[in-house]
Design an enzyme around this catalytic site. Structure first.
Site, PDB file in Angstrom:
ATOM      1  N   TRP A 227      -4.207  -2.447  68.466  1.00  0.00           N
ATOM      2  CA  TRP A 227      -3.460  -1.819  69.570  1.00  0.00           C
ATOM      3  C   TRP A 227      -3.134  -0.360  69.253  1.00  0.00           C
ATOM      4  CZ3 TRP A 227       2.345  -1.333  69.799  1.00  0.00           C
ATOM      5  CH2 TRP A 227       2.917  -1.357  68.520  1.00  0.00           C
ATOM      6  N   ASP A 228      -3.284   0.026  67.991  1.00  0.00           N
ATOM      7  CA  ASP A 228      -3.086   1.420  67.589  1.00  0.00           C
ATOM      8  C   ASP A 228      -3.814   2.360  68.550  1.00  0.00           C
ATOM      9  OD1 ASP A 228      -2.897  -0.452  65.457  1.00  0.00           O
ATOM     10  OD2 ASP A 228      -3.031   1.123  63.950  1.00  0.00           O
TER      11      ASP A 228
ATOM     12  N   GLU B 140       6.006  -7.006  63.017  1.00  0.00           N
ATOM     13  CA  GLU B 140       5.325  -8.126  62.366  1.00  0.00           C
ATOM     14  C   GLU B 140       6.204  -8.834  61.338  1.00  0.00           C
ATOM     15  OE1 GLU B 140       1.508  -6.744  61.015  1.00  0.00           O
ATOM     16  OE2 GLU B 140       0.746  -6.688  63.064  1.00  0.00           O
TER      17      GLU B 140
ATOM     18  N   LYS C  58       9.930  -4.587  60.625  1.00  0.00           N
ATOM     19  CA  LYS C  58       8.868  -3.832  59.943  1.00  0.00           C
ATOM     20  C   LYS C  58       8.631  -2.493  60.626  1.00  0.00           C
ATOM     21  CE  LYS C  58       3.951  -4.261  58.691  1.00  0.00           C
ATOM     22  NZ  LYS C  58       2.692  -4.916  59.052  1.00  0.00           N
ATOM     23  N   GLN C  59       8.633  -2.521  61.954  1.00  0.00           N
ATOM     24  CA  GLN C  59       8.254  -1.327  62.710  1.00  0.00           C
ATOM     25  C   GLN C  59       8.888  -1.392  64.090  1.00  0.00           C
ATOM     26  OE1 GLN C  59       4.341  -3.495  62.542  1.00  0.00           O
ATOM     27  NE2 GLN C  59       3.833  -1.864  63.975  1.00  0.00           N
TER      28      GLN C  59
END
Ligand code: BGC
Length: 783
Positions: free
Chosen positions: A361-362, A488, A592-593
């Site tokens: 998806w980046d 994640e 995580k993000q």
């Protein structure tokens, strides 16, 4: 991490002033050249020493088994991994009897320069052989933006003090020995001898090698030809074998004489075309390259980049290091997609084997945001590639018992390659990410042809997926249960807000697009009832809220989980995924993000300013940034809610991810999402740019250290320049039809020749949130 400043700060390039073998691996990625179709790692011309030799062709992959200790229904059985194809950049040199190798003799000068305006990698070496012969070698390497299949190298060698014999061996090498694989699951699986020789052709100064992969059924051809310019007794010999082409040039040079070789390299690959067809294609590309000539290739490269920088440059005053980093970032983002032409844009571009060369998806959520406004043709092509994989995505949805299409979490050619379903198959948000990129591209370009031919079908099939994946609960609310959001460190959660809000946008966009194109919709069997069901689901989407804490949980129940024990987590235990079991990470509050924080940005229209400020403050102390995809998003939201200095720190982290090797893995390739994130942090962060449904708005504000930020972007053929200082913002329409934008909520009508200036309102003073201990971003003021 690159502890010292490996590269001096300068505005338009990245320079290495002496060769430091400790950072050779990093420079192989940083100095990689690509046009999105061909990728050449920044390996030394002579091939050795190297850490990871790399030559890549977009989407040229080999299959590898994905073994499972315990298999389950729907697990993908084989993975795809990028192949290190035939190396055409090798040029070895013999000085008298000794090989030029910087590990021997004395290196007097060694400089490499990645020139961001010329689009070339230059190298200048002065070397004294162990026997005391000194030579100067200058090389310039390019991967052509104008000629998609072509790379070229100018190689010049001259003696410095006394006459010597030089022999230059220009090679094509297939099946180079690969690097040793690492335990880190993120590193690419090693592939030994992936290519089988099918055909060799040799003529004077020219060799073409045709190979096929052993399992994936792909065929490739690589060819080289040369223009040699040296003293009259210069001799050239051409040899070839199954995995080797070699053109050897020998000459005796007096001081003041020079041997100059232009090497043209061409590549082609196909899953269908025959050996002669590929051989001829490479021959044709070589002929075109020779016709253009070295100077012609250089000029075309410069013109391509001049046009790009005119539309895309970001200027910063007050931080030269970030100025360099942002341009470096834009250059790599352009390289990743410029000529990909309906192939994937991998997370590392074509700069290294990291993540097996997979696209995630980046691409849609990070890289395509940048390309949409700076190189829209490349954004369209990447979306057309997704469209081309729709049949596979439909099959996958069927296999999973779902409607519509399910795009793979990670892939090269469209098949799901993620063997870890909780952070793979379950990360359904990728489908909404793709449709978000479709909507953004259509709004920003007005490309109705794309909308009808590609966009509509992507939106419809993903809307169908959401409709079947979610359900209306007893209260009528539309729930999407058991999915994994961007973070994640949580998995299989109910009603992840990011996923739900992005699905909502997806459903509404699909309902709108079928209204605009009823005939196309009918071809896909969409009827009024189905479109109404999308609208109903969108209107009823669950967005959980924790009323006691007054914040949004990133998914239902999240804010009730135990908070991770940050105080007892030493710095050496990050990234957590390599040091703690997932089961423990998943049941704690640790992020995580950016996940909910990403929703605050991409679905900023769904939150009030107060909610954004509270939510941001809540997630900061939980977010460890174990992914390079996080800092830039935190920068954007920090800037929006008023933490300008914190935003600046995150901007620095996103922009320097690769130049400073902040995650210690740039050897495997650059982090394309974070590089795109450098642009996002500048433009969406300090420029406050948003584009919800085609409504282009800005809310610029600068951190103390930046005296000025200037950026350009194209929206519906209007090239807009925004020039921001602490006091004011100037909006200029450089080219194209008049356009309406907004400045901190005020509508402005822009016309060419009539800049509009507005004051920048001060930010609110807020308490600055803290990060988990030890996970604070580096303060730019101290950097
Ligand atoms: C991140 C994902 C990302 C992938 C590839 C992972 O570490 O968590 O969001 O897509 O890396 O960059």
């Amino acid at each position: 991490m690159i502890a010292h400043r490996a590269f001096p700060v300068e505005p338009w390039g990245v320079r290495e002033q002496s060769l430091d073998l400790d950072v050779l691996a990093q420079t192989e990625s940083v100095f990689a050249l690509s046009n999105g179709h061909i990728g050449l790692r920044g390996n030394l011309d002579e091939g050795e020493p190297h850490v990871i030799p790399g030559t890549y062709l977009n989407a040229f992959y080999e299959l590898r088994p994905l073994p499972y200790a315990e298999a389950g229904y729907g697990y993908p059985e084989s993975g795809q991994t990028v192949v290190n194809v035939t190396n055409g950049k090798l040029i070895r040199l013999l000085v008298d009897d000794e090989p030029f190798d910087i590990r021997y003799g004395r290196v007097l000068v060694h400089e490499r320069f990645l020139d961001l305006r010329a689009g070339v990698l230059r190298r200048h070496v002065e070397w004294k052989s162990p026997a005391g012969r000194s030579v100067r070698v200058r090389t310039t390497r390019l991967v052509s933006f104008a000629h998609r299949s072509v790379a070229a190298i100018l190689y010049e060698v001259e003696p410095l003090d006394a006459r010597c014999r030089v022999t230059v061996q220009s090679e094509l090498v297939a099946n180079e020995p690969s690097h040793t694989a690492e335990k880190d699951p993120r590193a690419a699986a090693a592939l030994e001898s992936p290519l089988r020789s099918e055909h060799v052709e040799r003529q004077d100064g020219k060799v073409v090698l045709v190979h096929a992969t052993r399992r994936s059924g792909l065929r490739m051809a690589a060819g080289m030809s040369h223009v040699v310019d040296g003293p009259p007794d210069t001799e050239t010999q051409t040899e070839s074998g199954e995995d080797l082409g070699r053109v050897t040039t020998s000459v005796r040079l007096e001081p003041g004489q020079r041997l100059r070789i232009v090497k043209f390299v061409a590549y082609a690959w196909s899953s269908q075309r025959s050996i002669p067809a590929l051989r001829d294609q490479v021959d044709g590309s070589l002929a075109q390259a020779r016709h253009a000539g070295w100077e012609g290739l250089l000029t075309a490269q410069r013109e391509y980049l001049d046009a790009f920088w005119l539309r895309a440059d970001v200027e910063l005053e007050g931080d030269e290091e970030l100025q360099q980093a942002v341009r470096f970032a834009l250059f790599h983002v352009l390289q990743s997609g410029a000529r990909a032409e309906q192939r994937a844009i991998p997370a590392k571009g074509l700069t290294g084997p990291g993540y097996d060369g997979h696209c995630f998806w980046d691409t849609e959520t990070y890289v395509l945001q940048v390309l949409t406004y700076t190189a829209p043709g490349a954004a369209r092509d990447a979306l057309c590639w997704r469209h081309a994989t729709l049949d596979l995505a439909r099959e996958r949805a069927q296999q999973l018992g779902l409607g519509g299409a399910t795009f793979p979490w990670r892939t090269i050619r469209g098949q799901e390659c993620s063997g870890y379903w909780p952070a793979g198959t379950a990360a359904f948000h990728i489908n909404a990410d793709i449709s978000d990129a479709v909507v953004r591209y259509i709004c920003a370009t007005g490309d109705t042809y794309f909308e009808q031919e590609h966009g509509l079908e992507l939106l419809v099939e993903t809307a169908r997926l959401w409709r079947s994946l979610g359900h209306h609960g007893p209260d009528g609310r539309f729930r999407i249960d058991g999915v994994t959001g961007p973070d994640e460190y949580s998995a299989i959660a109910d009603n992840n807000i990011y996923t739900n809000l992005m699905a909502q946008r997806n459903l509404l966009a699909a309902a709108r697009v079928v209204e605009r194109h009823p005939e196309r919709a009918a071809e896909l069997a969409v009827d009024a009832e189905e479109a109404a069901s999308w609208r109903d689901a969108a209107a009823a989407v669950v967005v959980p809220y924790d009323t006691s804490l007054q914040v949004h949980p990133q998914a239902e129940g999240f804010t009730r989980h135990q908070v991770w024990d940050f105080a007892h987590t030493p710095a050496s235990k990050y990234p957590l995924l390599l040091n703690y079991p997932y089961f423990d990470i998943y049941r704690k509050q640790v992020v995580k993000q950016a996940d909910l924080v990403l929703a605050l940005y991409l679905r900023g229209d769904a939150f009030t300013p107060d909610e954004k400020a509270r939510d941001f403050a809540y997630y900061e102390p939980l977010t460890v940034r174990d992914s390079s995809l996080s800092a830039c998003i935190q920068a954007i939201v920090a800037a929006e809610v008023g933490h300008l200095e914190l935003a600046y720190d995150y901007f620095g982290e996103a922009a320097l991810m690769d130049l400073d090797d902040l995650e210690h893995n740039v050897r495997d390739g650059v982090h394309m999402a974070s590089l795109a994130g450098a642009w996002l942090a500048a433009v969406a962060g300090f420029g406050g740019m948003r584009d919800h449904d085609g409504d282009l708005t800005f809310a610029p504000r600068l951190p103390q250290a930046l005296g000025r930020l200037t950026f350009r972007l194209t929206h519906r053929s209007s090239l807009v320049k925004v020039d921001v200082t602490h006091e004011q913002a100037v909006y200029v329409l450089l080219d194209g039809p008049p356009i309406t934008v907004a400045h901190h909520g005020e509508r402005l009508e822009l016309q060419v020749g009539r800049p509009i200036t507005r004051a920048v309102p001060a930010a609110l003073a807020l308490d600055v949130p803290r990060q988990p201990p030890g996970r604070e971003p580096e303060h730019r003021s101290r950097a």
